[in-house]
Design a protein around this motif. Structure first.
Motif, PDB file in Angstrom:
ATOM      1  N   ALA A   1      -5.924  -9.714  -2.200  1.00 43.12           N
ATOM      2  CA  ALA A   1      -6.658 -10.153  -2.928  1.00 43.12           C
ATOM      3  C   ALA A   1      -7.180  -9.684  -4.393  1.00 43.12           C
ATOM      4  CB  ALA A   1      -8.197 -10.300  -1.954  1.00 43.12           C
ATOM      5  N   TRP A   2      -7.290  -8.327  -4.204  1.00 41.29           N
ATOM      6  CA  TRP A   2      -7.563  -7.743  -5.674  1.00 41.29           C
ATOM      7  C   TRP A   2      -6.504  -8.237  -6.700  1.00 41.29           C
ATOM      8  CZ3 TRP A   2      -5.399  -4.033  -8.824  1.00 41.29           C
ATOM      9  CH2 TRP A   2      -6.076  -3.431  -9.716  1.00 41.29           C
TER      10      TRP A   2
ATOM     11  N   THR B   1      -7.881 -11.732 -16.446  1.00 41.61           N
ATOM     12  CA  THR B   1      -6.615 -12.195 -15.673  1.00 41.61           C
ATOM     13  C   THR B   1      -6.507 -11.352 -14.358  1.00 41.61           C
ATOM     14  OG1 THR B   1      -5.230 -10.342 -17.066  1.00 41.61           O
ATOM     15  CG2 THR B   1      -5.485 -12.879 -18.039  1.00 41.61           C
ATOM     16  N   SER B   2      -5.669 -11.815 -13.696  1.00 40.81           N
ATOM     17  CA  SER B   2      -5.181 -11.107 -12.511  1.00 40.81           C
ATOM     18  C   SER B   2      -4.327 -10.017 -12.633  1.00 40.81           C
ATOM     19  CB  SER B   2      -4.668 -11.905 -11.371  1.00 40.81           C
ATOM     20  OG  SER B   2      -3.187 -12.438 -11.654  1.00 40.81           O
ATOM     21  N   PRO B   3      -4.381  -9.028 -11.937  1.00 40.62           N
ATOM     22  CA  PRO B   3      -3.683  -8.077 -11.993  1.00 40.62           C
ATOM     23  C   PRO B   3      -1.972  -8.254 -11.976  1.00 40.62           C
ATOM     24  CG  PRO B   3      -5.270  -7.017 -10.662  1.00 40.62           C
ATOM     25  CD  PRO B   3      -5.508  -8.707 -10.776  1.00 40.62           C
ATOM     26  N   ILE B   4      -1.861  -9.431 -11.212  1.00 38.64           N
ATOM     27  CA  ILE B   4      -0.462  -9.827 -10.987  1.00 38.64           C
ATOM     28  C   ILE B   4       0.032 -10.338 -12.380  1.00 38.64           C
ATOM     29  CG2 ILE B   4       1.116 -11.873 -10.292  1.00 38.64           C
ATOM     30  CD1 ILE B   4       0.594  -9.869  -7.958  1.00 38.64           C
TER      31      ILE B   4
ATOM     32  N   GLN C   1       3.540  -0.431  -6.645  1.00 36.11           N
ATOM     33  CA  GLN C   1       2.758   1.077  -6.757  1.00 36.11           C
ATOM     34  C   GLN C   1       1.266   0.630  -6.816  1.00 36.11           C
ATOM     35  OE1 GLN C   1       4.377   3.730  -9.840  1.00 36.11           O
ATOM     36  NE2 GLN C   1       2.413   4.864  -9.496  1.00 36.11           N
ATOM     37  N   VAL C   2       0.827  -0.324  -7.460  1.00 33.88           N
ATOM     38  CA  VAL C   2      -0.537  -0.530  -7.477  1.00 33.88           C
ATOM     39  C   VAL C   2      -0.979  -1.302  -6.100  1.00 33.88           C
ATOM     40  CG1 VAL C   2      -2.259  -2.164  -8.762  1.00 33.88           C
ATOM     41  CG2 VAL C   2      -0.505  -0.822 -10.045  1.00 33.88           C
ATOM     42  N   PHE C   3      -0.161  -2.130  -5.550  1.00 31.08           N
ATOM     43  CA  PHE C   3      -0.380  -2.618  -4.347  1.00 31.08           C
ATOM     44  C   PHE C   3      -0.575  -1.673  -3.220  1.00 31.08           C
ATOM     45  CE2 PHE C   3       0.438  -4.184  -0.108  1.00 31.08           C
ATOM     46  CZ  PHE C   3      -0.571  -5.486   0.119  1.00 31.08           C
ATOM     47  N   ALA C   4       0.343  -0.481  -3.372  1.00 33.97           N
ATOM     48  CA  ALA C   4       0.254   0.377  -2.091  1.00 33.97           C
ATOM     49  C   ALA C   4      -0.890   1.522  -2.545  1.00 33.97           C
ATOM     50  CB  ALA C   4       1.483   1.170  -2.456  1.00 33.97           C
ATOM     51  N   PHE C   5      -1.510   1.704  -3.784  1.00 36.70           N
ATOM     52  CA  PHE C   5      -2.401   2.476  -3.915  1.00 36.70           C
ATOM     53  C   PHE C   5      -3.692   1.916  -3.361  1.00 36.70           C
ATOM     54  CE2 PHE C   5      -5.909   3.205  -7.234  1.00 36.70           C
ATOM     55  CZ  PHE C   5      -6.255   4.696  -6.679  1.00 36.70           C
TER      56      PHE C   5
ATOM     57  N   ALA D   1      -4.146  -0.545  -1.303  1.00 39.83           N
ATOM     58  CA  ALA D   1      -3.804  -0.675   0.226  1.00 39.83           C
ATOM     59  C   ALA D   1      -4.259   0.550   0.776  1.00 39.83           C
ATOM     60  CB  ALA D   1      -2.642  -1.060   0.745  1.00 39.83           C
ATOM     61  N   ASP D   2      -3.621   1.682   0.260  1.00 41.12           N
ATOM     62  CA  ASP D   2      -3.866   2.964   0.997  1.00 41.12           C
ATOM     63  C   ASP D   2      -5.418   3.395   0.818  1.00 41.12           C
ATOM     64  OD1 ASP D   2      -3.112   5.432   2.246  1.00 41.12           O
ATOM     65  OD2 ASP D   2      -3.417   6.318   0.462  1.00 41.12           O
ATOM     66  N   CYS D   3      -6.243   2.678  -0.079  1.00 43.14           N
ATOM     67  CA  CYS D   3      -7.631   3.233  -0.244  1.00 43.14           C
ATOM     68  C   CYS D   3      -8.500   2.053   0.363  1.00 43.14           C
ATOM     69  CB  CYS D   3      -8.153   3.244  -1.796  1.00 43.14           C
ATOM     70  SG  CYS D   3      -7.199   4.388  -2.904  1.00 43.14           S
ATOM     71  N   GLU D   4      -7.965   0.930   0.742  1.00 39.87           N
ATOM     72  CA  GLU D   4      -8.574   0.052   1.383  1.00 39.87           C
ATOM     73  C   GLU D   4      -7.945  -0.568   2.503  1.00 39.87           C
ATOM     74  OE1 GLU D   4     -11.787  -0.772   0.308  1.00 39.87           O
ATOM     75  OE2 GLU D   4     -11.810   0.294  -1.387  1.00 39.87           O
ATOM     76  N   ASN D   5      -7.180  -1.624   2.277  1.00 36.31           N
ATOM     77  CA  ASN D   5      -6.395  -2.258   3.214  1.00 36.31           C
ATOM     78  C   ASN D   5      -5.513  -3.280   2.713  1.00 36.31           C
ATOM     79  OD1 ASN D   5      -7.698  -4.911   3.490  1.00 36.31           O
ATOM     80  ND2 ASN D   5      -9.435  -3.829   4.503  1.00 36.31           N
ATOM     81  N   GLY D   6      -4.540  -3.644   3.299  1.00 38.57           N
ATOM     82  CA  GLY D   6      -3.424  -4.674   2.778  1.00 38.57           C
ATOM     83  C   GLY D   6      -4.297  -5.973   2.279  1.00 38.57           C
ATOM     84  N   HIS D   7      -5.078  -6.547   3.102  1.00 38.46           N
ATOM     85  CA  HIS D   7      -5.649  -7.820   2.741  1.00 38.46           C
ATOM     86  C   HIS D   7      -6.652  -7.641   1.498  1.00 38.46           C
ATOM     87  CE1 HIS D   7      -8.201 -11.447   3.087  1.00 38.46           C
ATOM     88  NE2 HIS D   7      -9.279 -10.595   2.925  1.00 38.46           N
TER      89      HIS D   7
END
Length: 129
Positions: free
Chosen positions: A91-92, A103-106, A75-79, A81-87
């Motif tokens: 990275a985020w 720490t990383s979001p992961i 869900q966070v990745f999709a959000f 990626a939708d606002c920016e892009n998959g790359h």
């Protein structure tokens, strides 16, 4: 013209809809393709990374806590990626984040800090960080 808030709200709604429709096997497959099997195992909280491959092939299902972590990551990745892009989203998700005590979001998702990660994603989308 849409405001940034409307765009953000729409992106969040799309991410939620997309992830709600995903089966565990699809989540495992997407995360594995985006981050790797080993990183997906970290997200899901399992030691055996091969388990992720079995989930992706729908040979068995993850425990509910693993499914919840994968769903949050998707869900966070999709959000993002939708606002920016998959790359940028990838990275985020992998990078250090000051809102998450560097720490990383992961890693934060792996520890069950879903709300904090989504709040950090919203901040990133707004350009706060």
């Amino acid at each position: 013209m849409q405001t940034q808030r409307e765009t953000s709200a729409q992106a969040e709604a799309r991410a939620l809809r997309t992830v709600t429709e995903l089966k565990p096997a699809q989540m495992a497959q997407q995360l594995q393709e985006t981050f790797s099997q080993k990183v997906t195992a970290l997200i899901a909280g399992v030691e055996d990374s091969k388990q992720v491959g079995r989930w992706a092939r729908d040979q068995n299902a993850p425990r509910i806590d693993s499914e919840n972590r994968m769903r949050a990551a998707c869900q966070v990745f999709a959000f993002i990626a939708d606002c920016e892009n998959g790359h940028i989203a990838r990275a985020w998700m992998l990078g250090m984040n000051p809102q998450l005590d560097d720490t990383s979001p992961i890693e934060a998702i792996a520890k069950g800090r879903f709300k904090e990660v989504m709040a950090a994603a919203r901040s990133f989308q707004r350009g706060d960080l």
